[in-house]
Design a protein around this motif. Structure first.
Motif, mmCIF file in Angstrom:
data_model
loop_
_atom_site.group_PDB
_atom_site.id
_atom_site.type_symbol
_atom_site.label_atom_id
_atom_site.label_comp_id
_atom_site.label_asym_id
_atom_site.label_seq_id
_atom_site.Cartn_x
_atom_site.Cartn_y
_atom_site.Cartn_z
ATOM 1 N N ASP A 37 30.816 43.354 118.771
ATOM 2 C CA ASP A 37 29.708 43.456 117.674
ATOM 3 C C ASP A 37 28.429 42.622 118.119
ATOM 4 N N LEU A 38 29.417 41.111 118.116
ATOM 5 C CA LEU A 38 27.893 40.260 118.054
ATOM 6 C C LEU A 38 27.685 39.808 119.846
ATOM 7 N N GLN A 39 28.906 40.577 121.120
ATOM 8 C CA GLN A 39 28.736 40.446 121.675
ATOM 9 C C GLN A 39 27.672 41.795 122.281
ATOM 10 N N ARG A 40 27.767 42.684 121.711
ATOM 11 C CA ARG A 40 26.657 44.123 122.217
ATOM 12 C C ARG A 40 24.710 43.159 121.597
ATOM 13 N N LEU A 41 24.966 42.488 120.239
ATOM 14 C CA LEU A 41 23.718 41.807 119.992
ATOM 15 C C LEU A 41 23.771 40.971 120.932
ATOM 16 N N VAL A 42 24.031 40.117 122.450
ATOM 17 C CA VAL A 42 23.273 39.599 123.082
ATOM 18 C C VAL A 42 23.169 40.498 124.309
ATOM 19 N N THR A 43 23.732 41.595 124.603
ATOM 20 C CA THR A 43 23.992 42.273 126.112
ATOM 21 C C THR A 43 23.150 44.101 125.849
ATOM 22 N N TRP A 44 22.750 44.142 124.513
ATOM 23 C CA TRP A 44 22.213 45.230 124.456
ATOM 24 C C TRP A 44 20.731 45.312 124.281
ATOM 25 N N GLU A 45 20.397 45.878 125.589
ATOM 26 C CA GLU A 45 18.443 46.416 124.687
ATOM 27 C C GLU A 45 17.832 47.571 123.628
ATOM 28 N N MET A 46 16.983 46.520 122.693
ATOM 29 C CA MET A 46 16.108 47.630 122.168
ATOM 30 C C MET A 46 15.899 49.167 122.949
ATOM 31 N N PRO A 47 16.522 49.981 122.880
ATOM 32 C CA PRO A 47 16.332 50.887 123.583
ATOM 33 C C PRO A 47 14.743 52.175 123.244
ATOM 34 N N ILE A 59 18.913 43.381 121.734
ATOM 35 C CA ILE A 59 18.772 42.449 120.200
ATOM 36 C C ILE A 59 18.680 41.331 119.825
ATOM 37 N N ALA A 60 19.377 40.921 120.096
ATOM 38 C CA ALA A 60 19.892 39.194 119.849
ATOM 39 C C ALA A 60 18.281 38.282 119.518
ATOM 40 N N ASP A 61 17.800 38.846 120.899
ATOM 41 C CA ASP A 61 15.898 38.038 121.531
ATOM 42 C C ASP A 61 14.180 39.357 120.695
ATOM 43 N N LEU A 62 14.921 40.267 119.681
ATOM 44 C CA LEU A 62 14.150 40.649 118.362
ATOM 45 C C LEU A 62 13.541 39.489 117.241
ATOM 46 N N LEU A 108 20.335 46.426 114.716
ATOM 47 C CA LEU A 108 19.560 46.021 114.110
ATOM 48 C C LEU A 108 20.189 45.412 113.137
ATOM 49 N N ALA A 109 20.836 45.881 111.839
ATOM 50 C CA ALA A 109 21.037 45.733 110.250
ATOM 51 C C ALA A 109 22.106 44.023 110.467
ATOM 52 N N LEU A 110 22.762 44.388 111.737
ATOM 53 C CA LEU A 110 23.771 43.088 111.566
ATOM 54 C C LEU A 110 23.217 42.007 112.235
ATOM 55 N N MET A 111 22.008 42.323 113.424
ATOM 56 C CA MET A 111 21.353 41.150 113.625
ATOM 57 C C MET A 111 20.413 40.500 112.061
ATOM 58 N N GLY A 112 19.660 41.334 111.664
ATOM 59 C CA GLY A 112 18.455 41.328 110.944
ATOM 60 C C GLY A 112 19.448 40.397 109.811
ATOM 61 N N GLU A 113 20.413 40.610 109.206
ATOM 62 C CA GLU A 113 21.502 39.427 108.705
ATOM 63 C C GLU A 113 21.470 38.560 109.591
ATOM 64 N N ILE A 114 21.829 38.056 110.311
ATOM 65 C CA ILE A 114 22.263 37.127 110.947
ATOM 66 C C ILE A 114 21.244 36.174 110.837
ATOM 67 N N ASP A 115 19.365 37.093 111.290
ATOM 68 C CA ASP A 115 17.941 36.477 111.268
ATOM 69 C C ASP A 115 17.599 35.987 109.427
ATOM 70 N N HIS A 116 18.352 36.352 109.326
ATOM 71 C CA HIS A 116 18.456 36.396 106.988
ATOM 72 C C HIS A 116 18.491 34.822 106.800
ATOM 73 N N ASN A 117 19.580 35.046 107.528
ATOM 74 C CA ASN A 117 20.238 33.914 107.160
ATOM 75 C C ASN A 117 20.951 32.637 107.713
ATOM 76 N N GLY A 118 19.755 32.618 108.898
ATOM 77 C CA GLY A 118 19.243 31.581 109.730
ATOM 78 C C GLY A 118 20.652 31.085 110.890
ATOM 79 N N LEU A 119 21.610 31.683 111.884
ATOM 80 C CA LEU A 119 22.289 31.696 111.931
ATOM 81 C C LEU A 119 22.526 32.224 113.458
ATOM 82 N N LYS A 120 21.822 32.075 114.175
ATOM 83 C CA LYS A 120 21.326 32.902 115.216
ATOM 84 C C LYS A 120 21.926 32.182 116.232
#
Length: 71
Positions: A6-16, A25-28, A50-62
């Motif tokens: 899932d973490l790898q997908r965040l840095v390779t999948w694009e917002m469709p 997704i990681a750059d949103l 998107l939910a996972l990335m939102g949690e990562i962003d919210h917790n300052g873990l980018k």
């Protein structure tokens, strides 16, 4: 349940779709992720990521995604 894949997908999948179509997704921006969380996430895999990335962003873990970008 989050997986390493899932973490790898965040840095390779694009917002469709939408304003940020084509952006990794990681750059949103955080405000966009939080808007989705308030308005309702899409169904399926993209919504889950998107939910996972939102949690990562919210917790300052980018910065945890940085090593995955180098692969």
């Amino acid at each position: 349940r989050m997986t390493p894949e899932d973490l790898q997908r965040l840095v390779t999948w694009e917002m469709p779709f939408g304003k940020y179509k084509g952006t990794l997704i990681a750059d949103l921006p955080g405000n966009y992720l939080h808007w989705f969380a308030r308005k309702g996430l899409p169904k399926g895999e993209i919504g889950r990521l998107l939910a996972l990335m939102g949690e990562i962003d919210h917790n300052g873990l980018k910065e945890l995604l940085a090593p995955l970008r180098k692969r």
